[in-house]
Structures are given as C-alpha cells and as structure tokens.
Design an enzyme around this catalytic site. Structure first.
Site, PDB file in Angstrom:
ATOM      1  N   THR A  67      69.945  32.059  57.899  1.00 41.77           N
ATOM      2  CA  THR A  67      69.629  31.989  59.512  1.00 41.77           C
ATOM      3  C   THR A  67      68.271  31.417  59.813  1.00 41.77           C
ATOM      4  O   THR A  67      67.834  30.187  60.358  1.00 41.77           O
ATOM      5  CB  THR A  67      69.217  33.465  60.117  1.00 41.77           C
ATOM      6  N   ALA A 195      72.161  33.773  49.686  1.00 43.87           N
ATOM      7  CA  ALA A 195      71.942  34.567  48.557  1.00 43.87           C
ATOM      8  C   ALA A 195      73.156  35.958  49.159  1.00 43.87           C
ATOM      9  O   ALA A 195      74.210  35.834  48.108  1.00 43.87           O
ATOM     10  CB  ALA A 195      71.046  35.278  47.672  1.00 43.87           C
ATOM     11  N   CYS A 320      77.451  39.736  63.513  1.00 42.81           N
ATOM     12  CA  CYS A 320      76.789  39.225  64.482  1.00 42.81           C
ATOM     13  C   CYS A 320      77.665  39.820  65.922  1.00 42.81           C
ATOM     14  O   CYS A 320      77.219  40.446  66.917  1.00 42.81           O
ATOM     15  CB  CYS A 320      76.053  38.287  64.708  1.00 42.81           C
TER      16      CYS A 320
HETATM   17  N1  PLP Z   1      75.626  30.762  58.996  1.00 43.74           N
HETATM   18  C1  PLP Z   1      76.497  31.351  58.818  1.00 43.74           C
HETATM   19  C2  PLP Z   1      78.113  30.355  58.603  1.00 43.74           C
HETATM   20  C3  PLP Z   1      77.593  32.586  58.047  1.00 43.74           C
HETATM   21  O1  PLP Z   1      78.435  32.973  57.908  1.00 43.74           O
HETATM   22  C4  PLP Z   1      75.945  33.568  58.623  1.00 43.74           C
HETATM   23  C5  PLP Z   1      76.209  35.349  58.175  1.00 43.74           C
HETATM   24  O2  PLP Z   1      77.080  36.028  58.811  1.00 43.74           O
HETATM   25  C6  PLP Z   1      75.003  32.751  58.688  1.00 43.74           C
HETATM   26  C7  PLP Z   1      74.554  31.707  58.721  1.00 43.74           C
HETATM   27  C8  PLP Z   1      73.171  33.657  58.409  1.00 43.74           C
HETATM   28  O3  PLP Z   1      73.338  34.339  57.225  1.00 43.74           O
HETATM   29  P1  PLP Z   1      71.938  35.165  56.558  1.00 43.74           P
HETATM   30  O4  PLP Z   1      72.336  36.992  57.026  1.00 43.74           O
HETATM   31  O5  PLP Z   1      71.248  35.507  55.442  1.00 43.74           O
HETATM   32  O6  PLP Z   1      71.005  35.032  57.741  1.00 43.74           O
END
Ligand code: PLP
Length: 379
Positions: A67, A195, A320
């Site tokens: 994110t 990660a 989400c």
């Molecule tokens: N981008 C994609 C394509 C994802 O699948 C996710 C997580 O579900 C994210 C970004 C966000 O990653 P993080 O959970 O490390 O914030």
C-alpha cells in the site's frame, strides 16, 4: 486457499528475523556498534531484494508494504512533476492502494484516466497510447490482478510509456515469487512489492525506483531511506523481506510448477462438477495459483463461511473488498452485473497446498453450493 490475501512466513525467513527481535535491536541510524550492525543487515537485505528484481540496491526503497509503495509511487511522482503535467493514467481494476491515491490526486486538481478492461480483465496497450496527452506524467498498471489473476501485457505498456516519455509504475504485489519479475525485462520505472504475499512478514515491502526517476518522499521526518521514506527502519521485517525475496527469486518457477496443476485440477473439478458456474479472468493469462468463480443465485460470502466451517480458507475477492461489503470493482469492470458479482469465490493456492487439499475442496464445494441454492429464492 487464500494465499493472495497473505502467506505464512517461511521458516527460513522467521529464523533470519529472530535475532533482530532480540539482541540485535539497534537503530540503523545510530553510530555505535549495534546501530552499525543493524545498518549492515538493512543494506544486505536491500542487496537481496535488488538482486531478485534485477535492480541496483540504490534503486530499492523500503516501505511498510504494498500500500505504501503504491501511494509513494503515485503521489511522489505526481508531486515531483507538478510543474510538468497533471494527468495520470491507470486502470479500473487496480488495487485500492492505487485507486485511492488517484482519487486523492483528483481532489488536489490532477486529472486521472481510469482505463477500461475487456471481459477477461486485460488492458489494451493501444488504449494506453490513446490516453496519453502532453500533460501525462505517470501510467500505473498492475502486473497481475489480485482478484481474478489476469496478467497484464506489462512489457507492451512499458514500451508505449517509454515512447511517450511518461513514467510507468507497476504494482507487482501479486507476481513476485509467482512469475519472473525483472525490472529491465518488464521495462518499468517504478515497481511495488509486498513481503507478506511472498512468505515474508507483514508490514514491509519496497518501491523500486529506476535511477534518475523524479519522485518526492511522502512521509516526512528524519530523512531515512535517502529522504524518500522517513521513519526508523523495520529492521527485522526488512531482514525477513530480504530472505523471502532471495527465496522467491530462486524458487518462483518451482512454486509456479507446483500450484499450476493444482489450480487446473481445481478449475476443471469446479466447472465440471457444479452447474451454473463460470470462471472469471483470463483462461490462460492468469496467475498460476488463482481460480475465481461466480456461482449463480448465491453469495460468495455465504460460501466462504460454509467453507470456513469445513476448515477451508477462501475469499470472495480481495481481503479489503470483503470488509466493504460492496460488489468487487474488478468484477464490475469485467462487465459482470452487481447481482452476479456477489456470487464470486476466489481460491488462491500456495506452496503448502496439496492435491488432497484440492480434492477435499472438490468433495465439499458442490454440496455447499447445492445447500445454499436450496435456500435461495433466486434459485
Ligand atoms: N496491491 C495489490 C495488487 C495487492 O494484492 C495488495 C494486497 O492485497 C496490495 C497492493 C497492498 O499490499 P499490502 O497488504 O502490503 O499493503
């Protein structure tokens, strides 16, 4: 069967992290021995992450995960290039970690084009070419979709961007460790990694930034990560991420060869064994571990709860969107009506899944679907 949401920490990763949760607790910015030891560990991890992506260590900036890497890429480039343009191009199927900063930029006066996708979730590189204007500063297209698994023609899109002189960011959160991810082969300027999707710990990731790319940090403070990301480094997390990336680089092909036949067995079993079901996403250009279905007349949420009762972890779409309770924006972008989109089930396999796991699912899912349909007024 929900490895797209997160993965277990690899034992070798946990082992490498442990000393940094114990006696090696130094702050990498401290000048004394413990600090220097922590600095060395962070830089060793940076070299491992860079090595796995075909990048130079100076091009890796650690973040708190996917994110933050997406936010940094989009807002950081937009701010740095404000004088040169105000237009960003992305797609309708990106993760919220890309879409939300784009919405934020719109509120700040930037213009954002959300490109449509076809029925299988693919972006047409010609659409990218047509969307570029003299004011375009950035294109952001994900490597593979987290819900339906469709793999985008990233190399072609990168070529369009290069020709137009526009930066190209790619969210590779779902592909590192599953496909080859080499920043030069893909032709990207910026690339996000997380990660916890590749058997590393949660709360750490990175943004790759090609040397010379103009970008500003968005977290301001002590100036860590060469002023790109202030905040004391998550040393243990970064060390674990380094090991996870080293493993991903060495094992991605083997991991892919393990899950692909399982996925195919799963897809064949579901499509062959249950009536009124369809596979979402591209039939061939899809992540080796991803199966995403729509079952007519019932809710994906209800299927997940029944499966959970049977000890099977699955999801309706992204982790989400489950919380929001809305129909998935990805399925809607694929042209699936909202009513039907609520009937989606995503199964994503991982390195510990076995044929027995798939067979257990195939034994139980038809009955779950049948029972739920028996209760559904729509059926
Ligand atoms: N981008 C994609 C394509 C994802 O699948 C996710 C997580 O579900 C994210 C970004 C966000 O990653 P993080 O959970 O490390 O914030």
């Amino acid at each position: 069967m929900d490895h797209a949401a997160t993965t277990p920490v690899h034992p070798a990763v946990a082992e490498a992290m442990l000393p940094y949760l114990g006696e090696r607790f130094g702050n990498p910015s401290s000048v004394y021995t413990e600090g220097r030891e922590a600095r060395r560990a962070v830089e060793e991890a940076r070299a491992k992450v860079a090595g796995a992506l075909g990048a130079d260590p100076s091009e890796i900036f650690f973040t708190s995960g996917g994110t933050e890497a997406d936010n940094l890429a989009i807002m950081g480039v937009a701010r740095a290039l404000r004088d040169r343009g105000d237009h960003v191009i992305t797609t309708a199927v990106e993760h919220h970690a890309v879409l939300e900063p784009c919405h934020y930029l719109e509120r700040e006066g930037y213009r954002v084009t959300y490109l449509p996708v076809d029925g299988s979730g693919l972006v047409d590189p010609d659409e990218v070419r047509r969307a570029v204007t003299p004011g375009t500063i950035l294109v952001s297209v994900m490597h593979a979709n987290n819900e339906v698994g469709t793999i985008q023609p990233v190399e072609e899109i990168a070529a369009v961007c290069r020709e137009a002189g526009v930066y190209f960011h790619c969210d590779a959160v779902q592909t590192v460790g599953a496909l080859e991810v080499d920043v030069d082969r893909l032709g990207v300027d910026l690339l996000s990694v997380s990660a916890h999707k590749l058997y590393g710990p949660k709360g750490v990731g990175c943004l790759y930034v090609r040397r010379g790319t103009e970008i500003e940090g968005i977290l301001l403070g002590g100036g860590q990560e060469r002023r790109m990301r202030s905040g004391t480094e998550n040393v243990a997390g970064i060390v674990g991420f380094g090991v996870a990336m080293e493993l991903a680089g060495a094992e991605w092909r083997r991991r892919s060869e393990h899950v692909k036949p399982l996925r195919d067995r799963l897809i064949e079993g579901v499509l062959g064994g249950i009536p009124r079901v369809r596979l979402n996403g591209h039939p061939e250009r899809r992540l080796p571990n991803n199966a995403n279905f729509i079952f007519d007349f019932i809710e994906g949420e209800a299927i997940c709860l029944r499966l959970d009762f049977l000890g099977i972890a699955a999801s309706t779409g992204s982790a989400c969107s489950s919380e929001r309770g809305e129909a998935s924006h990805v399925l809607l972008a694929l042209g699936i009506p909202p009513q039907k989109a609520h009937g989606s089930l995503r199964l994503t396999l991982g390195r510990d899944n076995t044929e027995e796991d798939v067979d257990y699912l195939l034994e139980n899912l038809p009955k779950v679907v049948q029972d739920l349909r028996a209760l559904s007024p729509l059926a």
